[in-house]
Design an enzyme around this catalytic site. Structure first.
Site, PDB file in Angstrom:
ATOM      1  CG  ASP A 184      20.984  22.859   1.686  1.00 51.37           C
ATOM      2  OD1 ASP A 184      21.312  22.733   0.486  1.00 51.37           O
ATOM      3  OD2 ASP A 184      21.730  23.349   2.547  1.00 51.37           O
TER       4      ASP A 184
ATOM      5  CG  HIS B  31      23.751  28.057   7.359  1.00 51.40           C
ATOM      6  ND1 HIS B  31      24.701  29.032   7.137  1.00 51.40           N
ATOM      7  CD2 HIS B  31      24.164  26.976   6.661  1.00 51.40           C
ATOM      8  CE1 HIS B  31      25.647  28.556   6.338  1.00 51.40           C
ATOM      9  NE2 HIS B  31      25.342  27.300   6.040  1.00 51.40           N
TER      10      HIS B  31
END
Length: 147
Positions: A36, A107
């Protein structure tokens, strides 16, 4: 948090690749996993399907196998990085619930704890904007809405 409604042609997650600057840790025919860009925990990976699925609310029973594959990959990545995927005090797998998602491409957040701060702890705790992946899978397998 930015709220967006990308079409697959403009969706940043539909164009994930190492050449586009994404730090990829896993790729196969169905899934991609990468770090991320704004980690909320000691380890924060995202697992996405190559197929554009808008978000967790767009899932239905036909997506059960894909979701199970995403969860299995998340669990394996946690283990590979030294986190116990069965211990909720050190790991989390989950989704933000629209409209509280940042990208309109499904996601899975794969989190190895501790969280970076109290806000992140709240942001990734089960409530009306975040849910555990296992709960979503259970709902799908029961023929229920995912969240």
């Amino acid at each position: 948090m930015v709220f967006c409604c990308f079409r697959p042609s403009t969706c940043p997650f539909c164009h994930v690749s190492a050449t586009n600057g994404f730090p990829i840790v896993h790729e196969d025919d169905d899934l991609i996993a990468f770090h991320d860009r704004s980690p909320g925990a000691a380890m924060h990976l995202l697992v996405i399907p190559r197929q554009h699925i808008k978000n967790v609310k767009a899932l239905d029973a036909s997506h059960g196998d894909l979701l199970e594959k995403m969860i299995d990959l998340g669990r394996r990545l946690l283990k590979d990085h030294g986190f116990d995927p069965d211990d909720p005090s050190v790991s989390r797998l989950g989704f933000h619930i629209p409209p509280f998602n940042s990208i309109d491409h499904l996601h899975l957040h794969v989190l190895g704890l501790p969280f970076k701060n109290a806000f992140r702890t709240l942001k990734y705790s089960p409530n009306w904007w975040y849910t555990h992946a296992a709960s979503v899978l259970h709902h799908l397998r029961q023929g229920l809405d995912p969240v």
